[in-house]
Enzyme design. Structure first.
Site, short mmCIF file in Angstrom:
data_model
loop_
_atom_site.label_atom_id
_atom_site.label_comp_id
_atom_site.label_asym_id
_atom_site.label_seq_id
_atom_site.Cartn_x
_atom_site.Cartn_y
_atom_site.Cartn_z
N ALA A 6 0.80 -1.23 0.00
CA ALA A 6 0.00 0.00 0.00
C ALA A 6 0.83 1.28 0.00
CB ALA A 6 -0.94 -0.03 1.21
N ASN A 40 3.04 -3.62 7.78
CA ASN A 40 3.48 -4.07 6.46
C ASN A 40 4.19 -2.96 5.68
OD1 ASN A 40 2.46 -6.82 6.58
ND2 ASN A 40 0.46 -5.83 6.67
N HIS A 92 0.12 7.59 3.33
CA HIS A 92 1.50 7.26 3.69
C HIS A 92 2.43 8.17 2.87
CE1 HIS A 92 0.18 3.73 5.83
NE2 HIS A 92 -0.37 3.23 4.75
N1 NAD Z 1 1.80 -5.42 2.18
C1 NAD Z 1 0.75 -4.63 2.35
O1 NAD Z 1 0.74 -3.44 2.05
C2 NAD Z 1 -0.50 -5.21 2.95
C3 NAD Z 1 -1.73 -4.53 2.85
C4 NAD Z 1 -2.86 -5.11 3.39
C5 NAD Z 1 -2.77 -6.32 4.07
N2 NAD Z 1 -1.56 -6.94 4.18
C6 NAD Z 1 -1.43 -8.22 4.91
O2 NAD Z 1 -1.90 -9.28 4.11
C7 NAD Z 1 -2.46 -10.31 4.92
C8 NAD Z 1 -3.86 -10.64 4.42
O3 NAD Z 1 -4.69 -9.51 4.51
P1 NAD Z 1 -6.28 -9.63 4.33
O4 NAD Z 1 -6.82 -8.24 4.37
O5 NAD Z 1 -6.60 -10.50 3.17
O6 NAD Z 1 -6.68 -10.39 5.70
P2 NAD Z 1 -8.01 -11.22 6.01
O7 NAD Z 1 -8.14 -11.26 7.49
O8 NAD Z 1 -9.16 -10.74 5.21
O9 NAD Z 1 -7.65 -12.71 5.49
C9 NAD Z 1 -6.67 -13.50 6.06
C10 NAD Z 1 -7.08 -14.96 5.88
O10 NAD Z 1 -5.96 -15.77 6.25
C11 NAD Z 1 -6.44 -16.87 7.04
N3 NAD Z 1 -5.33 -17.29 7.90
C12 NAD Z 1 -4.87 -16.73 9.03
N4 NAD Z 1 -3.80 -17.41 9.48
C13 NAD Z 1 -3.59 -18.44 8.62
C14 NAD Z 1 -2.65 -19.49 8.55
N5 NAD Z 1 -1.71 -19.64 9.47
N6 NAD Z 1 -2.72 -20.37 7.53
C15 NAD Z 1 -3.69 -20.23 6.58
N7 NAD Z 1 -4.62 -19.26 6.59
C16 NAD Z 1 -4.56 -18.36 7.60
C17 NAD Z 1 -7.65 -16.31 7.81
O11 NAD Z 1 -8.52 -17.35 8.21
C18 NAD Z 1 -8.26 -15.38 6.76
O12 NAD Z 1 -9.23 -16.04 5.98
C19 NAD Z 1 -2.48 -9.75 6.37
O13 NAD Z 1 -1.38 -10.27 7.09
C20 NAD Z 1 -2.31 -8.26 6.17
O14 NAD Z 1 -1.64 -7.65 7.27
C21 NAD Z 1 -0.45 -6.43 3.61
#
Ligand code: NAD
Length: 273
Positions: A126, A194, A224
């Protein structure tokens, strides 16, 4: 040409969007090889919503890894290191969205990747400015600062705020809530983890990258601002994030950034650093 087999770990907001993109937009060059979620109902639901063969909803991470050439982790910062290590040990490539979970162990992942002839991809997510920061880092960088502006109410429930007795509803002009190294910021403001991690890994590390968190009543979006001072260039990159139109739980740019990395993997021309 053989299609790239892509497996997805974590079928939440980001995983669902990426699965749809792979199925629709990359159909000539890639194929979904599996979906895995710790909550089996979520992978089954996603598989059904995309009219995929229900065998694609894998029962275990190991199972998914064996069927895939590239695994996309979009699960959780608590699990991303473990998932990445499992994938790399099997000689498969990994794309990591939960960058905060691997910022302290990049050398370990790098060694594992080399040993097993695999690759690690970490999308910018992001924020903007990572491309120029990577180039500038090959010269000398004097300073990197990430300033995040959010509406005060988006900090409700944050422990750091509660402990200091800050009344968010009474903030009527910009208020700096935190200023310090990224390594500390991510402990107090895990929502920022992140972007701070990607910036630290691309530049000068979490101890030297500075983070400022500002509660700003004037803003509605998460903003940001990255400022880099280096011998090659002074860079300012400001990103005003908009929520994903189909998945308002996540920022649109984070999803598109992963999609752009996927396209880059599949294409023979690469643009940008
Ligand atoms: N890099 C970036 O800029 C950025 C931006 C947004 C989100 N993210 C990260 O990406 C990830 C996903 O985000 P999201 O919005 O889709 O989250 P979300 O909560 O909508 O989905 C996460 C999914 O992962 C599953 N999960 C959790 N732990 C697990 C494991 N050990 N094994 C398998 N499945 C598992 C959960 O049940 C859920 O369905 C998060 O860690 C978030 O912090 C990164």
């Amino acid at each position: 040409m053989k299609k790239l087999k892509i497996g997805i770990v974590g079928c939440g907001a980001i995983g669902s969007s990426l699965a749809k993109f792979i199925k629709k937009d990359l159909r000539n060059r890639a194929v979904l090889s599996g979906l895995y979620d710790i909550d089996g109902a979520k992978s089954a639901k996603l598989s059904k919503s995309l009219s995929l063969n229900n065998r694609l909803a894998a029962g275990s991470l190991k199972h998914l890894v064996l069927r895939s050439q590239l695994v996309i982790e979009c699960a959780s910062g608590h699990a991303s290191r473990n998932i990445a290590e499992t994938v790399l040990r099997s000689g498969r490539d990994i794309m990591i969205m939960s960058a905060g979970g691997v910022s302290g162990c990049l050398p370990v992942l790098s060694r594992l990747a080399k040993k097993n002839n695999a690759r690690v991809y970490i999308p910018s997510g992001a924020i903007s400015g990572v491309d120029a920061l990577k180039a500038a880092a090959l010269g000398k960088i004097k300073r990197v600062t990430l300033t995040t502006y959010k509406n005060p109410l988006s900090f409700s429930g944050v422990q750091f705020i509660k402990e200091r007795g800050i009344d968010l509803s009474r903030i009527n002009k910009d208020k700096v809530l935190f200023c310090g190294p990224a390594a500390h910021a991510v402990k107090y403001f895990p929502q920022n983890i992140n972007v701070a991690a990607v910036l630290s890994m691309a530049g000068i590390g979490a101890d030297k990258t500075m983070v400022k968190i500002v509660a700003s009543p004037a803003v509605k979006k998460n903003i940001h601002e990255v400022r880099v001072e280096s011998v090659a260039a002074d860079i300012t990159a400001r990103t005003e994030n908009i929520l994903h139109p189909e998945n308002p739980k996540t920022s649109y740019l984070a999803v598109l950034s992963a999609e752009a990395v996927l396209k880059q993997i599949l294409e023979s021309v690469r643009i940008g650093t």
